[in-house]
Design a protein around this motif. Structure first.
Motif, PDB file in Angstrom:
ATOM      1  N   ALA A 158       0.845  -1.196   0.000  1.00 22.40           N
ATOM      2  CA  ALA A 158       0.000   0.000   0.000  1.00 22.40           C
ATOM      3  C   ALA A 158       0.886   1.254   0.000  1.00 22.40           C
ATOM      4  CB  ALA A 158      -0.926  -0.004   1.217  1.00 22.40           C
ATOM      5  N   SER A 232      -6.363  -9.068  -7.775  1.00 25.72           N
ATOM      6  CA  SER A 232      -6.064  -9.872  -6.574  1.00 25.72           C
ATOM      7  C   SER A 232      -7.210 -10.788  -6.151  1.00 25.72           C
ATOM      8  CB  SER A 232      -5.648  -8.963  -5.419  1.00 25.72           C
ATOM      9  OG  SER A 232      -4.525  -8.207  -5.803  1.00 25.72           O
ATOM     10  N   ASP A 262       0.516  -2.455 -10.382  1.00 29.84           N
ATOM     11  CA  ASP A 262       0.500  -2.913  -8.992  1.00 29.84           C
ATOM     12  C   ASP A 262       0.077  -4.378  -9.031  1.00 29.84           C
ATOM     13  OD1 ASP A 262       0.328  -3.286  -6.299  1.00 29.84           O
ATOM     14  OD2 ASP A 262      -1.529  -2.134  -6.025  1.00 29.84           O
ATOM     15  N   SER A 296       3.765  -7.105  -2.661  1.00 29.38           N
ATOM     16  CA  SER A 296       3.957  -7.300  -1.217  1.00 29.38           C
ATOM     17  C   SER A 296       5.066  -8.298  -0.934  1.00 29.38           C
ATOM     18  CB  SER A 296       2.674  -7.846  -0.581  1.00 29.38           C
ATOM     19  OG  SER A 296       1.648  -6.910  -0.624  1.00 29.38           O
ATOM     20  N   LYS A 299       3.001 -11.810   0.932  1.00 30.64           N
ATOM     21  CA  LYS A 299       1.951 -12.627   0.313  1.00 30.64           C
ATOM     22  C   LYS A 299       2.629 -13.852  -0.317  1.00 30.64           C
ATOM     23  CE  LYS A 299      -1.391  -8.903  -0.407  1.00 30.64           C
ATOM     24  NZ  LYS A 299      -1.987  -8.026  -1.457  1.00 30.64           N
TER      25      LYS A 299
HETATM   26  C1  LIG Z   1      -2.442  -6.787  -1.228  1.00 33.68           C
HETATM   27  C2  LIG Z   1      -2.381  -5.736  -2.245  1.00 33.68           C
HETATM   28  C3  LIG Z   1      -2.024  -4.435  -1.875  1.00 33.68           C
HETATM   29  C4  LIG Z   1      -1.720  -4.062  -0.458  1.00 33.68           C
HETATM   30  O1  LIG Z   1      -0.552  -4.698  -0.057  1.00 33.68           O
HETATM   31  P1  LIG Z   1      -0.023  -4.596   1.466  1.00 33.68           P
HETATM   32  O2  LIG Z   1       1.324  -5.226   1.392  1.00 33.68           O
HETATM   33  O3  LIG Z   1      -1.003  -5.342   2.282  1.00 33.68           O
HETATM   34  O4  LIG Z   1       0.027  -3.165   1.812  1.00 33.68           O
HETATM   35  C5  LIG Z   1      -1.955  -3.477  -2.864  1.00 33.68           C
HETATM   36  N1  LIG Z   1      -2.239  -3.777  -4.149  1.00 33.68           N
HETATM   37  C6  LIG Z   1      -2.582  -5.043  -4.539  1.00 33.68           C
HETATM   38  C7  LIG Z   1      -2.885  -5.292  -5.977  1.00 33.68           C
HETATM   39  C8  LIG Z   1      -2.660  -6.062  -3.593  1.00 33.68           C
HETATM   40  O5  LIG Z   1      -2.995  -7.310  -3.957  1.00 33.68           O
END
Ligand SMILES: *Cc1c(COP(=O)(O)O)cnc(C)c1O
Length: 469
Positions: A158, A232, A262, A296, A299
């Motif tokens: 984020a 996501s 992203d 991230s 994840k």
């Molecule tokens: C999970 C996610 C985020 C946020 O990631 P964090 O590491 O939890 O801040 C932002 N963009 C996408 C596309 C995501 O899947």
């Protein structure tokens, strides 16, 4: 029932003082654990609450001091439990955001405990004896693994998205498909991140179909970048269309714009061998022509919380020199864990060593074998017990963490039932055990999924389950 305590005022005379509560056995023990000042504060709250209850006319217990002692004990227990504690995740959700997302690899845990928690080389170069560059090794490893010219690491994805949009799009427009204006896990909403970064949203296309021409028509003097967001935890299926990243890249570059993707969960390697076929892979997005990508650390990568920004050297350089970087950078603990995690990738041992990937790779047959061995021990432990019984049933585990929502992982589950306890009561008892066991309730059954239980946690799980009997 006439008694000496018939009016509220008479009852209040029996209310113990804070000092009396502190002198009880629990009061003395908690004073040692919590410190006298904090214990006095808790005792004061207990006594004040009880006074208010009595004034409101609640029926008084016979032993008010004993009641205060119990409540003090309860208050302290609840407070301790609100801290950060290890738990056994028996839910089968691999990247469980509420349970800290990725459990770290052995070498990452070792790096935190033995390297980063002492004085360490965070900004010190052992070769020259001079000041070193923070994060250099992790950045270089990530550049190697993704093929990026350069990498910068911030607090989470984020923060990475916010940072990139603030630096490159503030005061201008960002073109994005309506199909990508998504919310990821409650408080990350793409439109909100954009407006917070000072960029204006220029949405194009429709929820299910966006064409390259839609993007092209939206480009004007104020356009700063084209944004692609991996949806996501959400999928648009059926009658859909979306230009490829390569098409978006040539469009952006034809207009002198930057393409930013992203990708969120951010697999570093092809995870189709473990059943994840349509997760974007960081390196492939860069090959397709994204100038900057973000993902991230905790994840699918399977490391500590971090936000990784990878891409063109001149862009990354601008971010590195920006004053916001100082506010978003990560600490030595996260760098140490990240380096150790990346090292597993570099040695080609990621699926063997990184728990998230190991757990995803477990087949139903492997889990069945484990569960059968586990159930033998459980049966042995339950020999003289009449109340607790179990079944083994087919089910599915989840990836979690907003990755691959349409992939379900076949698993074999332990389903528990109890003659005297409800499913909710069993679930709560497991949560109160030490270490706490977090189970799943589905269709009125209490389920245990060994996919997310580490081998070394099996004895703890067994003890907790047997304590239900
Ligand atoms: C999970 C996610 C985020 C946020 O990631 P964090 O590491 O939890 O801040 C932002 N963009 C996408 C596309 C995501 O899947």
């Amino acid at each position: 029932m006439p008694s000496a305590r018939s009016t509220p005022n008479e009852v209040l005379r029996d209310l113990p003082s804070i000092d009396e509560v502190l002198r009880t056995a629990a009061g003395r023990r908690i004073s040692v654990e919590a410190g006298e000042v904090h214990t006095t504060d808790m005792a004061r709250i207990v006594v004040n609450n009880l006074r208010a209850e009595l004034q409101a006319g609640d029926k008084a217990a016979a032993d008010l001091l004993g009641l205060c002692e119990d409540r003090l004990e309860q208050a302290w227990r609840v407070e301790v439990r609100t801290g950060t504690h290890r738990v056994i995740n028996a839910t089968g959700v691999v990247i469980h955001t509420n349970l800290g997302r990725a459990p770290l690899s052995e070498s990452a845990r070792e790096a935190i405990g033995n390297e980063a928690s002492q004085y360490c080389t965070l900004e010190y170069d052992l070769t020259t004896g001079k000041r070193g560059k923070r994060g250099l090794r992790a950045e270089r490893m990530l550049a190697g693994l993704t093929g990026a010219e350069s990498v910068l690491i911030v607090n989470n994805c984020a923060a990475a998205a916010f940072f990139v949009l603030t630096v490159f799009a503030s005061g201008g427009e960002v073109v994005i498909s309506r199909g990508e204006l998504v919310e990821i896990g409650g408080d990350f909403r793409v439109p909100d991140v954009l407006s917070q970064s000072g960029a204006a949203l220029r949405e194009v296309g429709t929820t299910n179909r966006t064409k390259l021409a839609d993007y092209e028509k939206a480009i004007n003097d104020k356009t700063r970048l084209i944004l692609r967001v991996h949806p996501s935890n959400y999928r648009i299926v059926g009658y859909t269309a979306m230009p490829s990243l390569a098409e978006l890249s040539s469009l952006a570059h034809r207009h002198g714009l930057m393409l930013y993707e992203d990708i969120g969960s951010g697999a570093l390697i092809d995870l189709s061998p473990v059943g994840l076929r349509d997760e974007p892979i960081a390196g492939l997005s860069l090959i397709a022509g994204a100038d900057i990508i973000t993902f991230s650390g905790d994840k699918l990568l399977g490391g500590p919380q971090a936000g990784i920004i990878a891409g063109k050297a001149d862009r990354i350089d601008r971010l590195r020199k920006h004053p916001l970087y100082r506010a978003l950078r990560i600490d030595k603990i996260a760098y140490a864990a990240l380096e150790a995690t990346l090292d597993s990738y570099r040695r080609g041992k990621a699926v063997l060593e990184i728990p998230v990937l190991t757990m995803l790779a477990l087949t139903k047959e492997q889990i069945t074998d484990r569960l059968e061995r586990f159930s033998v021990q459980l049966t042995k432990g339950l020999e003289d017990n009449e109340d607790l019984s179990f079944d083994m049933i087919d089910g599915v585990s989840a990836i979690g963490g907003g990755a691959a929502p349409s992939v379900s992982l076949a698993t074999r589950l332990l389903a528990l039932s109890h003659k005297k306890l409800t499913v909710r009561e069993m679930e709560e008892k497991l949560r109160q055990s030490n270490p706490p066991v977090i189970a799943r309730i589905l269709d009125g059954k209490l389920l245990i999924d060994l996919r997310t239980v580490a081998d070394e946690d099996e004895p703890g799980l067994l003890t907790a389950l047997l304590s239900l009997a």
